[in-house]
Design an enzyme around this catalytic site. Structure first.
Site, mmCIF file in Angstrom:
data_model
loop_
_atom_site.group_PDB
_atom_site.id
_atom_site.type_symbol
_atom_site.label_atom_id
_atom_site.label_comp_id
_atom_site.label_asym_id
_atom_site.label_seq_id
_atom_site.Cartn_x
_atom_site.Cartn_y
_atom_site.Cartn_z
ATOM 1 N N ASP A 17 1.961 2.312 -3.995
ATOM 2 C CA ASP A 17 1.514 3.694 -3.814
ATOM 3 C C ASP A 17 2.526 4.386 -2.909
ATOM 4 O OD1 ASP A 17 -0.227 5.999 -3.800
ATOM 5 O OD2 ASP A 17 -0.939 5.390 -1.833
ATOM 6 N N SER A 18 2.392 5.683 -2.776
ATOM 7 C CA SER A 18 3.258 6.421 -1.871
ATOM 8 C C SER A 18 2.964 6.099 -0.413
ATOM 9 C CB SER A 18 3.099 7.932 -2.098
ATOM 10 O OG SER A 18 1.778 8.334 -1.812
#
Length: 283
Positions: A17-18
């Site tokens: 994920d970011s």
């Protein structure tokens, strides 16, 4: 790992994920697949993805996936709505034989659950403007009478990354995003970013404060875990376990201690994190 070689069942599943939002998906994967080894990558050095050009997000997704595959990953979970919208097609083109699961906002279940056909969707601006999201919305509109009212949430991911899950600033921000949706009489609210389940209690505080206890909130993390299980079963890749317990490794492109703190705060796990630099690669 070449895709035509033997894949050990004990090989890990790569999840990225970011930032910390993907931990909301990771917890569902750990619950449903307790024997699977997992490798989590938080691209916090490049967060948030929502305000970046799509080409940048695609490049980061390809680069991180290459890193996870170098760690031996047998499957990938794109635990980020923005990265899924921007890059899932490129990832599947590059790794056509690998199980790859993305995150889609729960528009379909929302359309089925809504009693009056008015569904609010909270997400990043890039997710809401992405071709994949708009195609999904249009497909559902063909078969249902649901009206999707979209609301971008600039700044919310950053609040969650800072650990401000129930601060006055976060509450005020959520009121600004949600109350206008409630004023349009939505009865279902989709959390269209994997970060947002971590402020679900604050979201429900806003809903209850508006005397709208009838609003159903939808988080799709569990559905992602179920899809991962289906793909692993289809490929004969499920790790049956050897009784030693699943292992979890974690990496961050930013400060390792920040992600360690997020693991403890959000999942109750004392997790070691290694900081790494992942070089960009050409799409």
């Amino acid at each position: 790992m070449s895709q035509d070689s033997f894949v050990p069942l004990a090989a890990p599943v790569g999840v990225f994920d970011s930032g910390v939002g993907g931990l909301s998906v990771l917890r569902h994967i750990r619950a449903l697949l307790p024997h699977e080894r997992l490798v989590y990558f938080a691209d916090s050095g490049f967060a948030p993805y929502g305000g970046k050009p799509e080409s940048v997000v695609v490049d980061r997704a390809l680069s991180i996936s290459a890193f996870l595959i170098a760690q031996g990953a047998k499957a990938l979970v794109v635990a980020c709505n923005t990265a899924t919208v921007a890059a899932i097609k490129a990832l599947r083109a590059r790794y056509p034989l690998m199980p790859i699961v993305g995150v889609e906002p729960g528009l379909k279940p929302a359309s089925l659950l809504s009693r009056i056909g008015k569904v609010g969707v909270l997400a990043t601006e890039l997710t809401l403007s992405g071709e994949k999201f708009l195609q999904l919305r249009d497909q559902i509109n063909l078969t249902s009478k649901a009206q999707f009212i979209l609301r971008g949430c600039p700044g919310l991911v950053e609040q969650i990354e800072r650990g401000e899950l129930d601060s006055e600033a976060t509450l005020a921000m959520l009121e600004g995003y949600i109350v206008p949706l409630l004023d349009q009489d939505i009865d279902t609210l989709v959390l269209g970013c994997t970060h947002y389940p971590f402020v679900r209690a604050t979201i429900e505080k806003v809903i209850n404060g508006a005397s709208r206890r009838d609003v159903v909130v939808i988080d799709t993390g569990e559905a992602v875990a179920r899809q991962l299980l289906r793909l692993l079963e289809a490929g004969g890749l499920v790790n049956p376990g050897d009784g030693s317990g699943a292992q979890l490794e974690a990496f961050s492109s930013a400060n390792a201690s920040a992600l360690s703190a997020a693991f403890l705060r959000l999942l109750g796990l004392a997790q070691e994190v290694r900081e790494v630099r992942v070089a960009s690669i050409a799409p």
